[in-house]
Design a protein around this motif. Structure first.
Motif, PDB file in Angstrom:
ATOM      1  N   SER A 156       0.836  -1.200   0.000  1.00 23.79           N
ATOM      2  CA  SER A 156       0.000   0.000   0.000  1.00 23.79           C
ATOM      3  C   SER A 156       0.869   1.248   0.000  1.00 23.79           C
ATOM      4  CB  SER A 156      -0.910   0.005   1.233  1.00 23.79           C
ATOM      5  OG  SER A 156      -0.121   0.153   2.417  1.00 23.79           O
ATOM      6  N   THR A 157       0.262   2.358  -0.403  1.00 24.93           N
ATOM      7  CA  THR A 157       0.987   3.628  -0.408  1.00 24.93           C
ATOM      8  C   THR A 157       1.405   4.008   1.002  1.00 24.93           C
ATOM      9  OG1 THR A 157      -0.229   4.377  -2.354  1.00 24.93           O
ATOM     10  CG2 THR A 157       0.825   6.082  -1.002  1.00 24.93           C
ATOM     11  N   ALA A 158       0.552   3.731   1.983  1.00 25.92           N
ATOM     12  CA  ALA A 158       0.886   4.044   3.375  1.00 25.92           C
ATOM     13  C   ALA A 158       2.119   3.273   3.831  1.00 25.92           C
ATOM     14  CB  ALA A 158      -0.304   3.729   4.280  1.00 25.92           C
ATOM     15  N   THR A 159       2.220   2.018   3.433  1.00 22.77           N
ATOM     16  CA  THR A 159       3.387   1.193   3.804  1.00 22.77           C
ATOM     17  C   THR A 159       4.661   1.749   3.167  1.00 22.77           C
ATOM     18  OG1 THR A 159       2.034  -0.795   4.039  1.00 22.77           O
ATOM     19  CG2 THR A 159       4.390  -1.108   3.682  1.00 22.77           C
ATOM     20  N   LEU A 160       4.563   2.125   1.895  1.00 22.65           N
ATOM     21  CA  LEU A 160       5.725   2.683   1.209  1.00 22.65           C
ATOM     22  C   LEU A 160       6.148   4.005   1.836  1.00 22.65           C
ATOM     23  CD1 LEU A 160       4.818   1.934  -2.528  1.00 22.65           C
ATOM     24  CD2 LEU A 160       6.325   0.632  -1.009  1.00 22.65           C
ATOM     25  N   ARG A 161       5.192   4.839   2.196  1.00 21.61           N
ATOM     26  CA  ARG A 161       5.503   6.121   2.827  1.00 21.61           C
ATOM     27  C   ARG A 161       6.181   5.905   4.191  1.00 21.61           C
ATOM     28  NH1 ARG A 161       0.965   8.210   2.510  1.00 21.61           N
ATOM     29  NH2 ARG A 161       1.296   9.657   0.763  1.00 21.61           N
ATOM     30  N   ALA A 162       5.673   4.948   4.942  1.00 21.95           N
ATOM     31  CA  ALA A 162       6.251   4.656   6.253  1.00 21.95           C
ATOM     32  C   ALA A 162       7.700   4.195   6.130  1.00 21.95           C
ATOM     33  CB  ALA A 162       5.419   3.591   6.959  1.00 21.95           C
ATOM     34  N   THR A 163       8.022   3.508   5.033  1.00 24.18           N
ATOM     35  CA  THR A 163       9.410   3.097   4.788  1.00 24.18           C
ATOM     36  C   THR A 163      10.336   4.292   4.688  1.00 24.18           C
ATOM     37  OG1 THR A 163       8.757   1.082   3.643  1.00 24.18           O
ATOM     38  CG2 THR A 163      10.924   1.961   3.127  1.00 24.18           C
ATOM     39  N   LEU A 164       9.846   5.368   4.079  1.00 24.43           N
ATOM     40  CA  LEU A 164      10.686   6.525   3.811  1.00 24.43           C
ATOM     41  C   LEU A 164      10.808   7.465   5.003  1.00 24.43           C
ATOM     42  CD1 LEU A 164       9.412   7.388   0.226  1.00 24.43           C
ATOM     43  CD2 LEU A 164      11.389   5.995   0.863  1.00 24.43           C
ATOM     44  N   ASP A 165       9.747   7.607   5.790  1.00 23.70           N
ATOM     45  CA  ASP A 165       9.808   8.597   6.867  1.00 23.70           C
ATOM     46  C   ASP A 165      10.263   8.023   8.202  1.00 23.70           C
ATOM     47  OD1 ASP A 165       7.629   7.236   7.938  1.00 23.70           O
ATOM     48  OD2 ASP A 165       6.144   8.709   7.255  1.00 23.70           O
ATOM     49  N   GLY A 166      10.556   6.722   8.212  1.00 24.43           N
ATOM     50  CA  GLY A 166      11.116   6.136   9.421  1.00 24.43           C
ATOM     51  C   GLY A 166      10.088   5.639  10.410  1.00 24.43           C
ATOM     52  N   THR A 167       8.795   5.685  10.062  1.00 24.19           N
ATOM     53  CA  THR A 167       7.778   5.220  10.997  1.00 24.19           C
ATOM     54  C   THR A 167       7.518   3.725  10.870  1.00 24.19           C
ATOM     55  OG1 THR A 167       6.019   5.753   9.425  1.00 24.19           O
ATOM     56  CG2 THR A 167       6.649   7.465  10.996  1.00 24.19           C
ATOM     57  N   ALA A 170      11.475  -0.430  12.676  1.00 27.96           N
ATOM     58  CA  ALA A 170      12.886  -0.020  12.588  1.00 27.96           C
ATOM     59  C   ALA A 170      13.786  -1.184  12.217  1.00 27.96           C
ATOM     60  CB  ALA A 170      13.323   0.586  13.920  1.00 27.96           C
ATOM     61  N   GLU A 171      13.501  -2.357  12.778  1.00 31.77           N
ATOM     62  CA  GLU A 171      14.343  -3.510  12.488  1.00 31.77           C
ATOM     63  C   GLU A 171      14.221  -3.915  11.026  1.00 31.77           C
ATOM     64  OE1 GLU A 171      15.050  -8.122  14.004  1.00 31.77           O
ATOM     65  OE2 GLU A 171      13.657  -6.779  15.061  1.00 31.77           O
ATOM     66  N   GLY A 172      12.989  -3.899  10.523  1.00 33.19           N
ATOM     67  CA  GLY A 172      12.780  -4.239   9.118  1.00 33.19           C
ATOM     68  C   GLY A 172      13.446  -3.250   8.195  1.00 33.19           C
ATOM     69  N   LEU A 173      13.383  -1.972   8.548  1.00 35.65           N
ATOM     70  CA  LEU A 173      14.025  -0.937   7.733  1.00 35.65           C
ATOM     71  C   LEU A 173      15.529  -1.113   7.719  1.00 35.65           C
ATOM     72  CD1 LEU A 173      13.774   1.675   6.099  1.00 35.65           C
ATOM     73  CD2 LEU A 173      13.906   2.943   8.256  1.00 35.65           C
ATOM     74  N   SER A 174      16.104  -1.392   8.877  1.00 35.15           N
ATOM     75  CA  SER A 174      17.554  -1.576   8.965  1.00 35.15           C
ATOM     76  C   SER A 174      17.999  -2.779   8.153  1.00 35.15           C
ATOM     77  CB  SER A 174      17.969  -1.745  10.434  1.00 35.15           C
ATOM     78  OG  SER A 174      17.652  -0.588  11.178  1.00 35.15           O
ATOM     79  N   THR A 175      17.202  -3.846   8.214  1.00 38.81           N
ATOM     80  CA  THR A 175      17.537  -5.046   7.441  1.00 38.81           C
ATOM     81  C   THR A 175      17.515  -4.759   5.947  1.00 38.81           C
ATOM     82  OG1 THR A 175      16.602  -6.458   9.165  1.00 38.81           O
ATOM     83  CG2 THR A 175      16.862  -7.434   6.980  1.00 38.81           C
ATOM     84  N   PHE A 176      16.485  -4.020   5.514  1.00 36.63           N
ATOM     85  CA  PHE A 176      16.373  -3.667   4.101  1.00 36.63           C
ATOM     86  C   PHE A 176      17.547  -2.790   3.663  1.00 36.63           C
ATOM     87  CE2 PHE A 176      14.682  -0.429   1.062  1.00 36.63           C
ATOM     88  CZ  PHE A 176      14.706  -1.243  -0.052  1.00 36.63           C
ATOM     89  N   ALA A 177      17.885  -1.794   4.495  1.00 33.92           N
ATOM     90  CA  ALA A 177      18.987  -0.894   4.161  1.00 33.92           C
ATOM     91  C   ALA A 177      20.305  -1.652   4.080  1.00 33.92           C
ATOM     92  CB  ALA A 177      19.080   0.227   5.206  1.00 33.92           C
ATOM     93  N   ALA A 178      20.524  -2.573   5.022  1.00 29.63           N
ATOM     94  CA  ALA A 178      21.761  -3.360   5.021  1.00 29.63           C
ATOM     95  C   ALA A 178      21.830  -4.248   3.791  1.00 29.63           C
ATOM     96  CB  ALA A 178      21.846  -4.207   6.290  1.00 29.63           C
ATOM     97  N   PHE A 179      20.686  -4.816   3.402  1.00 33.12           N
ATOM     98  CA  PHE A 179      20.661  -5.680   2.223  1.00 33.12           C
ATOM     99  C   PHE A 179      20.943  -4.870   0.960  1.00 33.12           C
ATOM    100  CE2 PHE A 179      19.013  -8.188  -1.223  1.00 33.12           C
ATOM    101  CZ  PHE A 179      19.306  -9.490  -0.863  1.00 33.12           C
ATOM    102  N   LEU A 180      20.374  -3.659   0.904  1.00 30.72           N
ATOM    103  CA  LEU A 180      20.598  -2.799  -0.255  1.00 30.72           C
ATOM    104  C   LEU A 180      22.075  -2.441  -0.381  1.00 30.72           C
ATOM    105  CD1 LEU A 180      19.271  -1.163  -2.560  1.00 30.72           C
ATOM    106  CD2 LEU A 180      19.062   0.739  -0.943  1.00 30.72           C
TER     107      LEU A 180
END
Length: 334
Positions: A156-167, A170-180
């Motif tokens: 969803s757009t809300a999920t994608l937006r939350a990825t960008l603004d840090g909401t 946090a663990e999932g975001l860090s994992t994604f960033a590390a993988f990238l």
């Protein structure tokens, strides 16, 4: 050895032994880390004593003096050689030379390949972005599922937006960033390593990496999040993607030299190209480490989109000035 030969060797040694012993004492002093304590006179004496020892070694070999004396003179000559001609630069000197001269010069020497590599990445990004825009299902052809981490057309757009603004989590975001980051680092290393295969694998890797970025940005742009996605990516991506471009340039440089060696032997051409490319690649590793720091700290601490663009602009300017700003050439011997 005959008695006459032994007497001859003893006389030869007695006539020159004082110089040999003096040179030996100076080498002992220098090798024990006390080089700074050598006086100017001692430093100037070493080359003279070294040449004298070489001359004595030549005579000893030609006249077949005893082997023990020849071995002693060979060892002493070798020790003095490294003092006279060897590099005595410290680790700090080497690092200073690498960062101030060698790395920037190597990158400037790869400017043609850098433009080609950047063009390939941009072309891949534009094509993939266009395809994803007209048909979102193309996203899955360019972005592996583990890299997307659920940030795909099904989200969803809300999920994608939350990825960008840090909401987002946090663990999932860090994992994604590390993988990238790991993905881009692997592409950079492979792009360089596969350069020997006549450029084509390197070009395809750079093209694919650009397509991955283009597909990712196009997905967010289709949801009205293009500006935010750009800031999220570029705060570390300016450094990280530039590192991939330079790795691609290094691989292309080697591949082109292997494919078209000119009047040189192919192995010689590859070796010569490898020296320049190797220096540039050593710097790429430094850039990837810097990108990792920006990714691990900067992007998490800076959540404002325009602040992220500001950091991206500053890092881009820093790299541009560092590599391409005019500078005086270092004067050899000083």
């Amino acid at each position: 050895m005959s008695a006459s030969g032994l007497l001859k060797s003893q006389r030869f040694r007695q006539a020159r032994e004082d110089d040999w012993r003096r040179l030996e004492r100076l080498m002992d002093k220098a090798e024990k880390g006390a080089m700074a304590k050598l006086t100017d006179a001692e430093i100037l004496a070493v080359p003279v004593l070294y040449r004298s020892t070489l001359s004595a070694l030549s005579v000893a070999r030609e006249t077949s003096l005893d082997q023990g004396l020849i071995d002693y003179l060979e060892t002493l000559s070798a020790r003095a050689y490294f003092f006279v001609y060897g590099s005595r630069s410290t680790l700090q000197d080497r690092l200073t030379g690498f960062f101030s001269v060698e790395w920037p010069a190597a990158v400037r020497g790869l400017w043609r390949e850098t433009l080609i590599s950047a063009g390939l990445m941009l072309f891949g990004a534009l094509v993939a972005g266009w395809l994803v825009t007209i048909e979102p299902e193309w996203f899955y052809a360019f972005v592996p599922g583990e890299l997307a981490g659920g940030r795909d057309p099904a989200a969803s757009t809300a999920t994608l937006r939350a990825t960008l603004d840090g909401t987002a989590d946090a663990e999932g975001l860090s994992t994604f960033a590390a993988f990238l980051f790991t993905h881009n680092a692997q592409v950079a290393l492979l792009a360089f390593a596969l350069g020997f295969a006549l450029c084509l694998p390197t070009a395809l890797l750079v093209l694919y990496n650009g397509a991955t970025v283009g597909a990712f940005v196009a997905l967010f742009a289709s949801r009205g999040l293009g500006v935010e996605a750009g800031g999220w990516l570029l705060i570390h991506g300016v450094t990280e993607l530039f590192a991939v471009i330079l790795a691609g340039a290094a691989g292309l440089h080697i591949g082109w030299s292997v494919a078209f060696p000119g009047q040189r032997r192919r192995l010689d051409a590859a070796s010569e190209a490898g020296r320049t490319a190797g220096v540039a690649m050593a710097g790429v590793v430094v850039m990837l480490l810097a990108a990792g720091l920006l990714e691990g700290f900067g992007r998490q601490l800076i959540t404002d989109t325009f602040a992220r663009y500001g950091v991206a602009a500053v890092t881009g300017l820093v790299w541009a000035l560092y590599f391409y700003a005019p500078r005086r050439e270092a004067v050899h011997g000083h």
